[in-house]
Design an enzyme around this catalytic site. Sequence first.
Site, PDB file in Angstrom:
ATOM      1  N   THR A 126     -10.815 -24.836  36.544  1.00 42.50           N
ATOM      2  CA  THR A 126     -12.032 -25.852  36.916  1.00 42.50           C
ATOM      3  C   THR A 126     -13.091 -25.112  36.024  1.00 42.50           C
ATOM      4  O   THR A 126     -12.985 -24.116  36.038  1.00 42.50           O
ATOM      5  CB  THR A 126     -12.034 -25.658  38.330  1.00 42.50           C
ATOM      6  OG1 THR A 126     -13.538 -26.474  38.924  1.00 42.50           O
ATOM      7  CG2 THR A 126     -12.168 -24.231  39.237  1.00 42.50           C
ATOM      8  N   ASP A 127     -14.032 -25.819  35.806  1.00 46.29           N
ATOM      9  CA  ASP A 127     -15.209 -25.378  35.559  1.00 46.29           C
ATOM     10  C   ASP A 127     -15.645 -24.387  36.098  1.00 46.29           C
ATOM     11  O   ASP A 127     -17.081 -23.720  35.821  1.00 46.29           O
ATOM     12  CB  ASP A 127     -16.291 -26.343  34.829  1.00 46.29           C
ATOM     13  CG  ASP A 127     -16.518 -27.453  35.857  1.00 46.29           C
ATOM     14  OD1 ASP A 127     -16.431 -27.230  36.836  1.00 46.29           O
ATOM     15  OD2 ASP A 127     -17.058 -28.303  35.511  1.00 46.29           O
ATOM     16  N   GLU A 128     -15.966 -24.451  37.480  1.00 43.04           N
ATOM     17  CA  GLU A 128     -16.322 -23.291  38.395  1.00 43.04           C
ATOM     18  C   GLU A 128     -16.142 -21.724  38.107  1.00 43.04           C
ATOM     19  O   GLU A 128     -16.771 -21.279  38.404  1.00 43.04           O
ATOM     20  CB  GLU A 128     -16.271 -24.090  39.619  1.00 43.04           C
ATOM     21  CG  GLU A 128     -16.328 -25.306  40.071  1.00 43.04           C
ATOM     22  CD  GLU A 128     -16.239 -25.932  41.384  1.00 43.04           C
ATOM     23  OE1 GLU A 128     -17.247 -25.679  42.404  1.00 43.04           O
ATOM     24  OE2 GLU A 128     -16.151 -27.258  41.868  1.00 43.04           O
ATOM     25  N   TYR A 151     -14.303 -19.579  46.253  1.00 37.39           N
ATOM     26  CA  TYR A 151     -13.583 -20.653  46.093  1.00 37.39           C
ATOM     27  C   TYR A 151     -13.148 -20.519  44.239  1.00 37.39           C
ATOM     28  O   TYR A 151     -11.290 -20.729  43.921  1.00 37.39           O
ATOM     29  CB  TYR A 151     -13.862 -22.517  46.123  1.00 37.39           C
ATOM     30  CG  TYR A 151     -12.935 -23.669  45.344  1.00 37.39           C
ATOM     31  CD1 TYR A 151     -11.836 -23.728  45.026  1.00 37.39           C
ATOM     32  CD2 TYR A 151     -14.052 -23.842  44.223  1.00 37.39           C
ATOM     33  CE1 TYR A 151     -11.527 -24.467  44.208  1.00 37.39           C
ATOM     34  CE2 TYR A 151     -13.616 -24.757  42.653  1.00 37.39           C
ATOM     35  CZ  TYR A 151     -11.616 -24.971  43.361  1.00 37.39           C
ATOM     36  OH  TYR A 151     -11.538 -26.253  42.096  1.00 37.39           O
ATOM     37  N   LYS A 155      -9.980 -19.023  41.899  1.00 41.20           N
ATOM     38  CA  LYS A 155      -9.852 -19.989  40.905  1.00 41.20           C
ATOM     39  C   LYS A 155      -9.806 -19.262  38.993  1.00 41.20           C
ATOM     40  O   LYS A 155      -8.754 -19.116  38.436  1.00 41.20           O
ATOM     41  CB  LYS A 155     -10.681 -20.800  40.110  1.00 41.20           C
ATOM     42  CG  LYS A 155      -9.892 -22.128  41.371  1.00 41.20           C
ATOM     43  CD  LYS A 155      -8.502 -23.206  41.593  1.00 41.20           C
ATOM     44  CE  LYS A 155      -8.041 -23.194  40.548  1.00 41.20           C
ATOM     45  NZ  LYS A 155      -6.655 -24.157  40.284  1.00 41.20           N
TER      46      LYS A 155
END
Length: 347
Positions: A126-128, A151, A155
């Site tokens: 994810t870009d997060e 979260y 990741k």
Amino acid sequence: MRRFLVTGGCGFIGSNFIRRCLHADPDLSIVNLDLLTYAGNPENLADLDTHPRYRFVRGDIADPAQVRAAAGRDTPDALLNFAAESHVDRSLADAAPFVRTNILGTQVLLDFAKERGIPRYLQVSTDEVYGSLGPTGAFTETTPLAPTSPYAASKAGADLLVLAFGKSFGLPVIITRASNNYGPYQFPEKLIPLMISNAIEDRPLPVYGDGLHVRDWLHVDDHADGILAALERGRPGEVYNIGGGNELPNLTVVRSLLAAVGKPESLIRFVTDRPAHDRRYALDASKARRELGWAPEVAFAEGLSRTVAWYRDHHEWWARVKSGAYREYYARQYGAALASETGACPT
Ligand code: NAD
Ligand code: TYD
């Protein structure tokens, strides 16, 4: 016949990916290993129940014996890891399942891929992991990792393990980092399906903070195509950003959804902001365009109207999902916030 071992295929993105790939490629078979957590729903793939090239196995990616049993004796041509705890708000309430599934589970899958000499391991990320952007610029694959939520941190930890297995053991790994997805079968805890389903039911729409946080929206079909392109044409050891190029403030998205559902903006409620709420995400996906020949194809207005139509037509699907344990989550997450809302939407 190509064989994929897919994990987390009963969730939102995994189920869309499996359906799309099986229909597109008559020489592909898929085993789907999924624990069926609150977010995993076998109904998402009910149409494939009797499909001759599809097999579902219930199991935990963090348990090596269950991973081995799911794969059986034949070595898959690729392992694609979609399985995750995926919701930021839940990670703020309890980080433990995020560390277990997202980090430990990834390590177990990497060990399995190494043990069996699987020719391709693809990690859906994810870009997060990049953290938050100011008003300008976009994340590239070389942007330093700076996750803010548990979260995102879990990741990012998984991504580092994946890259380390590539470097240490020559495992042919690829990571895709996508922006916020939307489309059918998304669990109604995420912004778009939550707002559509609340609007249909005339419930308040809880917008965090000032509603000006920006997300870069990607249709789930475009994401599925990006993952497949990375799997087939990506270089081992590389990361590919898969971005939608649709940067919008949350309030704009919520207003568009209300217009599409035909409900008034007075349903909007501004509630207490999420802690450490990332202000803006935007992905530079030029590497995927250049090296994979991938580009998003679904225009946001079109994708959003198709998504609204899907939720209208699948009322039973989300009404069932929203009953039971979801009610308790909703009360915990929004009960106090909606009672002490920071204001209704300015008209
Ligand atoms: P989701 O929450 O809808 O689905 C996750 C699936 O993983 C569920 O079917 C669940 O049962 C399964 N699962 C959870 N723990 C498991 C375990 N221990 N063993 C086996 N299965 C397990 O998530 P999603 O939105 O479909 O996201 C899929 C992947 O894409 C995740 O890795 C997520 O981080 C990533 N991603 C999501 C988005 C997004 O906008 N939703 C954007 C970028 C990346
Ligand atoms: P979300 O769908 O949870 O995805 P992420 O946090 O992974 O980007 O949230 C998208 C944006 O919408 C994010 O800025 C938080 C905001 N949001 C709300 O304003 N209200 C809500 O009830 C939810 C779930 C999200």
